[in-house]
Design an enzyme around this catalytic site. Structure first.
Site, PDB file in Angstrom:
ATOM      1  N   GLU A 161      52.461  47.451  46.546  1.00 17.50           N
ATOM      2  CA  GLU A 161      53.710  47.661  45.791  1.00 17.50           C
ATOM      3  C   GLU A 161      54.553  48.838  46.294  1.00 17.50           C
ATOM      4  OE1 GLU A 161      52.463  47.712  41.673  1.00 17.50           O
ATOM      5  OE2 GLU A 161      51.835  45.621  41.747  1.00 17.50           O
ATOM      6  N   ASN A 202      50.829  44.366  50.238  1.00 16.95           N
ATOM      7  CA  ASN A 202      50.726  43.440  49.101  1.00 16.95           C
ATOM      8  C   ASN A 202      51.754  43.822  48.049  1.00 16.95           C
ATOM      9  OD1 ASN A 202      48.936  41.328  47.890  1.00 16.95           O
ATOM     10  ND2 ASN A 202      48.491  42.903  46.342  1.00 16.95           N
ATOM     11  N   HIS A 238      52.479  36.733  40.683  1.00 16.26           N
ATOM     12  CA  HIS A 238      52.409  36.774  39.216  1.00 16.26           C
ATOM     13  C   HIS A 238      53.690  36.120  38.704  1.00 16.26           C
ATOM     14  CE1 HIS A 238      48.880  39.283  39.039  1.00 16.26           C
ATOM     15  NE2 HIS A 238      49.428  40.174  39.842  1.00 16.26           N
ATOM     16  N   GLU A 267      47.198  37.224  43.931  1.00 14.42           N
ATOM     17  CA  GLU A 267      46.927  37.543  42.513  1.00 14.42           C
ATOM     18  C   GLU A 267      47.564  36.504  41.593  1.00 14.42           C
ATOM     19  OE1 GLU A 267      47.940  41.616  41.519  1.00 14.42           O
ATOM     20  OE2 GLU A 267      47.283  42.368  43.457  1.00 14.42           O
ATOM     21  N   ASP A 269      48.920  34.093  38.972  1.00 16.32           N
ATOM     22  CA  ASP A 269      48.885  33.568  37.605  1.00 16.32           C
ATOM     23  C   ASP A 269      50.295  33.103  37.236  1.00 16.32           C
ATOM     24  OD1 ASP A 269      49.953  36.185  37.068  1.00 16.32           O
ATOM     25  OD2 ASP A 269      48.044  36.891  36.257  1.00 16.32           O
TER      26      ASP A 269
HETATM   27  C1  XIL Z   1      45.682  44.901  36.775  1.00 16.81           C
HETATM   28  C2  XIL Z   1      44.305  44.613  36.226  1.00 16.81           C
HETATM   29  O1  XIL Z   1      44.097  43.222  36.191  1.00 16.81           O
HETATM   30  C3  XIL Z   1      44.158  45.202  34.837  1.00 16.81           C
HETATM   31  O2  XIL Z   1      42.837  45.048  34.360  1.00 16.81           O
HETATM   32  C4  XIL Z   1      44.503  46.693  34.889  1.00 16.81           C
HETATM   33  O3  XIL Z   1      44.452  47.231  33.582  1.00 16.81           O
HETATM   34  C5  XIL Z   1      45.884  46.892  35.483  1.00 16.81           C
HETATM   35  O4  XIL Z   1      45.946  46.289  36.755  1.00 16.81           O
HETATM   36  N1  XIL Z   1      49.208  44.050  40.370  1.00 16.81           N
HETATM   37  C6  XIL Z   1      48.073  44.501  40.996  1.00 16.81           C
HETATM   38  C7  XIL Z   1      46.792  44.547  40.244  1.00 16.81           C
HETATM   39  O5  XIL Z   1      48.098  44.753  42.194  1.00 16.81           O
HETATM   40  O6  XIL Z   1      45.986  45.616  40.649  1.00 16.81           O
HETATM   41  C8  XIL Z   1      47.004  44.601  38.764  1.00 16.81           C
HETATM   42  O7  XIL Z   1      45.748  44.474  38.118  1.00 16.81           O
HETATM   43  C9  XIL Z   1      47.978  43.533  38.324  1.00 16.81           C
HETATM   44  C10 XIL Z   1      49.309  43.720  38.976  1.00 16.81           C
END
Ligand code: XIL
Length: 347
Positions: A161, A202, A238, A267, A269
């Site tokens: 990020e 990422n 996401h 990641e 979802d």
């Molecule tokens: C999230 C985890 O899933 C949670 O359990 C934690 O509280 C916060 O982080 N982007 C990312 C991940 O790169 O590391 C994050 O994971 C979600 C967003």
């Protein structure tokens, strides 16, 4: 332990279907339906899930985690607050637990994450650092962690990020103190510590072509031109139903491939406002299908990782008020339409 409840249910459904069609039942008993990992492997891809240490006491959860996937990402266990809670005092117990579980299940691991502005330990954020001090702290953190896991990590999310939505650098403690060169430094240090691990940048909201993914495209070009070790670009993916599907995903993956990079959906979802209903779940399934097909269509898109696989352990409800139901398995570990859509896309 190899038969998951999901697979048993699928096998049961298949047996019922064959019975009603007058086919011999023996066939259904002998052949378990392939897992997502097996289906992905036929395309030379992996199919993964994130997991987190507290969930690992849930045996039915672990059974699906251990069979359906061939790549695992620790959701939190390898982050800076967890691995270096005091300056110079390292704790790899959480990451180790997940790496050991993955090894027992013949799964590979994506390491997540070495440099990020979030979930940093208090000792790092609560004081000011000179550039020389912070550079030394960052180098030591990266190299100690990467060395600890040397040979056991398929790919590292080295920097997570780094950009704002408009494509400018995010003003993190690292950027503000060290300037943009911290990214190249982090990649070089990680490469020294484990030359065989693939190194990724990422981020989220980089699935489509736009200012933020453009910034990565430009940065990768520059890093490559400077000979900085960089192997992949991770698109977190996401997604949220209310924001629309990133229709330029496939083109975007392709333009990073053309820079000589692997890409991965890291990641995934697809959240929605809850309660879920049939229409939302159908649209979600379509998005999972589309994402899977986009990755399969681009040769260097190496795999897909869900940000955990079940709504039971999704991070969404805690972070996005009123939203949830983002993953392909529901809170009872039952597969949702999205699960079957992914399977179809992989067939
Ligand atoms: C999230 C985890 O899933 C949670 O359990 C934690 O509280 C916060 O982080 N982007 C990312 C991940 O790169 O590391 C994050 O994971 C979600 C967003």
């Amino acid at each position: 332990m190899r038969k998951t409840t999901t697979r048993l249910r699928l096998a049961g459904a298949l047996a019922a279907l064959l019975l009603s069609a007058g086919a011999p039942v023996a066939q259904a008993d002998e052949q378990e339906p392939p897992t997502l990992a097996e289906l992905a492997q036929r395309h030379g891809r992996y199919f993964g899930s994130a997991t987190d240490n507290p969930e690992l006491t849930d045996e039915p959860y672990k059974a699906v985690l251990g069979t359906e996937f061939d790549m695992i990402t620790p959701g939190n266990g390898m982050k800076w607050y967890a691995t270096e809670p005091q300056q110079g005092v390292f704790d790899f117990s959480k990451g180790d637990e997940i790496v050991n579980l993955a090894r027992a299940n013949h799964q590979r691991v994506r390491g997540h994450t070495l440099v990020w502005h979030s979930q940093l330990p208090g000792w790092l954020t609560s004081r000011a650092w000179t550039a020389d001090e912070l550079r030394a702290v960052l180098k030591k953190h990266i190299q100690t962690e990467v060395r600890h896991y040397k040979g056991r990590i398929y790919a590292w999310d080295v920097v997570n990020e780094a950009f704002n939505e408009d494509g400018t650098y995010r003003e993190t403690i690292f950027y503000k103190t060290l300037g943009p060169g911290y990214i190249a430094d982090a990649l070089r240090w990680a490469h020294q510590a484990d030359p065989k691990a693939a190194l990724y940048l990422n981020d989220y909201n980089v699935e489509g072509i736009g200012p933020k993914s453009d910034a990565y495209h430009q940065l990768v070009k520059e890093l490559k031109a400077q000979g900085v070790p960089i192997d992949g670009f991770g698109l977190q993916a996401h997604l949220a139903l209310q924001y629309g599907y990133p229709s330029t995903l496939e083109d975007n993956l392709r333009r990073f491939s053309r820079l000589g990079l692997d890409t991965a959906l890291t990641e995934v979802d697809v959240r929605m406002y809850v309660p879920a209903d049939e229409a939302k779940l159908a649209m979600q399934a379509q998005w999972y299908r589309d994402m899977t097909e986009a990755c399969l269509a681009v040769r260097r898109c190496v795999g897909i990782t869900l940000w955990d696989y079940t709504d039971k352990y999704s991070w969404i409800p805690a972070f996005f008020e009123g939203e949830g139901a983002a993953l392909p398995w529901d809170e009872q570990l039952e597969p949702k339409p999205a699960y079957f859509a992914i399977r179809e896309a992989l067939k």
